[in-house]
Design an enzyme around this catalytic site. Structure first.
Site, PDB file in Angstrom:
ATOM      1  N   CYS A 180     -14.895  13.281 -12.923  1.00  0.00           N
ATOM      2  CA  CYS A 180     -13.871  14.137 -12.328  1.00  0.00           C
ATOM      3  C   CYS A 180     -13.415  15.257 -13.257  1.00  0.00           C
ATOM      4  O   CYS A 180     -12.842  16.248 -12.802  1.00  0.00           O
ATOM      5  CB  CYS A 180     -12.663  13.293 -11.918  1.00  0.00           C
ATOM      6  SG  CYS A 180     -13.084  12.004 -10.733  1.00  0.00           S
ATOM      7  N   HIS A 321      -3.299  16.014 -11.684  1.00  0.00           N
ATOM      8  CA  HIS A 321      -4.541  15.438 -11.164  1.00  0.00           C
ATOM      9  C   HIS A 321      -4.234  14.778  -9.820  1.00  0.00           C
ATOM     10  O   HIS A 321      -4.977  14.961  -8.862  1.00  0.00           O
ATOM     11  CB  HIS A 321      -5.105  14.433 -12.163  1.00  0.00           C
ATOM     12  CG  HIS A 321      -6.461  13.935 -11.808  1.00  0.00           C
ATOM     13  ND1 HIS A 321      -7.564  14.761 -11.710  1.00  0.00           N
ATOM     14  CD2 HIS A 321      -6.910  12.676 -11.527  1.00  0.00           C
ATOM     15  CE1 HIS A 321      -8.620  14.042 -11.375  1.00  0.00           C
ATOM     16  NE2 HIS A 321      -8.253  12.780 -11.254  1.00  0.00           N
ATOM     17  N   GLU A 332      -0.122   8.888 -14.644  1.00  0.00           N
ATOM     18  CA  GLU A 332      -0.119  10.318 -14.975  1.00  0.00           C
ATOM     19  C   GLU A 332       1.302  10.861 -15.116  1.00  0.00           C
ATOM     20  O   GLU A 332       1.607  11.579 -16.073  1.00  0.00           O
ATOM     21  CB  GLU A 332      -0.879  11.118 -13.918  1.00  0.00           C
ATOM     22  CG  GLU A 332      -0.934  12.602 -14.271  1.00  0.00           C
ATOM     23  CD  GLU A 332      -1.622  13.463 -13.230  1.00  0.00           C
ATOM     24  OE1 GLU A 332      -1.887  14.648 -13.531  1.00  0.00           O
ATOM     25  OE2 GLU A 332      -1.878  12.974 -12.110  1.00  0.00           O
ATOM     26  N   LYS A 353      -4.724  18.174  -4.414  1.00  0.00           N
ATOM     27  CA  LYS A 353      -5.517  17.170  -3.697  1.00  0.00           C
ATOM     28  C   LYS A 353      -4.812  16.669  -2.439  1.00  0.00           C
ATOM     29  O   LYS A 353      -5.455  16.107  -1.556  1.00  0.00           O
ATOM     30  CB  LYS A 353      -5.844  15.996  -4.613  1.00  0.00           C
ATOM     31  CG  LYS A 353      -6.803  16.342  -5.743  1.00  0.00           C
ATOM     32  CD  LYS A 353      -7.121  15.123  -6.585  1.00  0.00           C
ATOM     33  CE  LYS A 353      -7.993  15.468  -7.777  1.00  0.00           C
ATOM     34  NZ  LYS A 353      -7.289  16.302  -8.773  1.00  0.00           N
ATOM     35  N   HIS A 358      -9.950  14.928  -2.831  1.00  0.00           N
ATOM     36  CA  HIS A 358     -10.424  14.798  -4.222  1.00  0.00           C
ATOM     37  C   HIS A 358     -11.874  15.267  -4.292  1.00  0.00           C
ATOM     38  O   HIS A 358     -12.791  14.519  -3.940  1.00  0.00           O
ATOM     39  CB  HIS A 358     -10.318  13.339  -4.643  1.00  0.00           C
ATOM     40  CG  HIS A 358     -10.543  13.106  -6.102  1.00  0.00           C
ATOM     41  ND1 HIS A 358     -11.113  14.035  -6.944  1.00  0.00           N
ATOM     42  CD2 HIS A 358     -10.280  12.012  -6.889  1.00  0.00           C
ATOM     43  CE1 HIS A 358     -11.186  13.546  -8.169  1.00  0.00           C
ATOM     44  NE2 HIS A 358     -10.700  12.317  -8.162  1.00  0.00           N
ATOM     45  N   PHE A 417     -13.188   9.032 -13.969  1.00  0.00           N
ATOM     46  CA  PHE A 417     -13.883   7.779 -14.219  1.00  0.00           C
ATOM     47  C   PHE A 417     -14.468   7.790 -15.634  1.00  0.00           C
ATOM     48  O   PHE A 417     -14.782   8.834 -16.193  1.00  0.00           O
ATOM     49  CB  PHE A 417     -15.022   7.595 -13.218  1.00  0.00           C
ATOM     50  CG  PHE A 417     -14.572   7.167 -11.840  1.00  0.00           C
ATOM     51  CD1 PHE A 417     -13.286   6.725 -11.606  1.00  0.00           C
ATOM     52  CD2 PHE A 417     -15.461   7.201 -10.782  1.00  0.00           C
ATOM     53  CE1 PHE A 417     -12.883   6.325 -10.341  1.00  0.00           C
ATOM     54  CE2 PHE A 417     -15.073   6.802  -9.513  1.00  0.00           C
ATOM     55  CZ  PHE A 417     -13.785   6.366  -9.292  1.00  0.00           C
TER      56      PHE A 417
END
Length: 430
Positions: A180, A321, A332, A353, A358, A417
């Site tokens: 990502c 994010h 986050e 997002k 995403h 990830f």
């Protein structure tokens, strides 16, 4: 040794779930529209998740073609571009990437065959949709419908090659695939090359087009995508809301031209924002989970701020994010609070997002484009679908409505990830 040259964004191009074009994207994001819908590219009924934010049908004609450099033979260039215009030669990701790249290049006033030009982009899956389709046809149709281009079209590295061919850019042509954070990392890579004088101008950004049966099934099995809003798709992506239940898989291409400010101004290009700093770390913790302590997430943000020469108090907006998963959103927010300390309650932020889903490896580029336009146009877009803010996400996330604001600098956060964390600081054009 003096300060490094100021690197700016001088052209932007977009292909998003809303359609082709920078202004189309900004119009929808500014007013808080949702690009999420029920999947109709294939039958999603066997899967727990049945919604996504995919790209619409696109054509190469959806983007302007830049002028041709006078040193090139227009007929030879036309022959190359005519060959590349055949849709069957592209994966969905490549097509979106070329459309967005052409728009960004033309927006910057650059030409096909621009000397000293290169391409550095990020992706997670590359042309995975074409590869998945070809494997399916191999096993069901006995090789009859498999194209000899199946491998070169579907691999990640082909994305920058397609853009390089479309722009006749003969410099560096690289693809970063770090999950990502791919396009955030591509931006940091490009920033370093430009500051070092190793490139004159770079087309940068990210693209992914991963809404496929295999990806929807795989993410459903991982229990990371939303399954509770199949009947109301536009409400499925809800970062920071107490009822969020997973991310919505998105698609798109967000491309931008990076170059030295003096070069862009000499040409009379629009300066959207400056890329001031970049930081990247790894939790080295888990394949798909963040370290709940968030130590390396905090360090990546502080690294980007330090390299930009910015104190947290100078940041007026955070592009989160914000995936819409329970654990990640809360971690986050806690990490951003640690970075901003007592100033955290005064800095607004939002998750794009919530509107476009995403888009995997294109996430960072989506955040950079959104933030650059926000800085240039004096408006901070919202986080939509926030009905009841999770107490664990108690910051000003611009719930449901955007806000006019003149912001000097902003932080774009990206987490992925494999425990990867990246951040970029943008400054308003001077």
């Amino acid at each position: 040794m003096g300060p490094p040259p100021r690197i700016v964004i001088s052209g932007i191009g977009v292909a998003s779930p809303f359609g082709a074009g920078r202004e189309c994207f900004w119009d929808h994001v500014r007013r808080g529209a949702s690009g999420t819908r029920r999947i109709d590219e294939f039958d999603p009924s066997p899967y727990a998740c049945q919604v996504a934010a995919p790209l619409p049908a696109l054509s190469i004609e959806h983007a302007p073609r830049p002028d041709i450099h006078p040193d090139l033979d227009p007929r030879a260039v036309d022959d190359v571009l005519r060959d590349r215009a055949e849709a069957k030669r592209y994966s969905r990701a490549s097509l979106a990437g070329v459309i967005a790249a052409r728009e960004a290049w033309a927006d910057a006033g650059l030409r096909i065959g621009e000397p000293g030009a290169g391409v550095i982009i990020g992706t997670g899956g590359g042309g995975i949709e074409l590869g998945e389709k070809q494997y399916r046809e191999f096993f069901t149709d006995g090789q009859k419908r498999v194209t000899p281009y199946a491998i070169p079209i579907s691999i990640c590295g082909m994305l920058s090659s397609e853009i390089s061919m479309a722009l006749q850019a003969h410099g560096i042509s690289h693809v970063l695939s770090t999950g990502c954070t791919s396009s955030t990392d591509a931006t940091g890579y490009a920033l370093g090359l430009l500051r070092a004088g190793e490139a004159d101008v770079l087309l940068c950004g990210g693209v992914d087009a991963c809404v496929t049966p295999g990806m929807i099934f795989g993410f459903s099995r991982m229990r990371v995508v939303s399954t509770a809003f199949n009947d109301v798709p536009e409400q499925a992506s809800r970062p920071f809301d107490a009822t969020r239940d997973g991310f919505v898989l998105g698609e798109g291409a967000w491309m931008y031209v990076l170059e030295r400010e003096d070069r862009a101004r000499a040409r009379g290009a629009t300066i959207y924002a400056a890329v001031e700093g970049y930081g990247s770390t790894c939790d080295a913790y888990h394949r798909v989970q963040m370290d709940p302590e968030g130590v390396q997430i905090v360090r990546a943000m502080r690294m980007a701020l330090d390299r930009a020469g910015r104190a947290p108090e100078s940041i007026g907006y955070v592009n989160f994010h914000g995936t819409s998963t329970q654990l990640n959103d809360a971690i986050e927010i806690r990490c951003v609070r640690e970075v901003f300390d007592g100033y955290a309650d005064r800095v607004p932020g939002s998750s794009t997002k919530s509107m476009v889903g995403h888009p995997q490896g294109a996430s960072g580029a989506c955040g950079v484009v959104t933030t650059a336009l926000a800085l240039q146009r004096g408006f901070l877009p919202p986080t939509i679908n926030v009905r009841s803010l999770d107490p664990a996400c108690d910051m000003d996330v611009l719930p449901n409505e955007g806000r006019a604001a003149e912001v000097e600098a902003a932080l774009c956060n990206c987490l992925g990830f494999g425990s990867k964390n990246s951040a970029v600081v943008l400054g308003r054009a001077s």
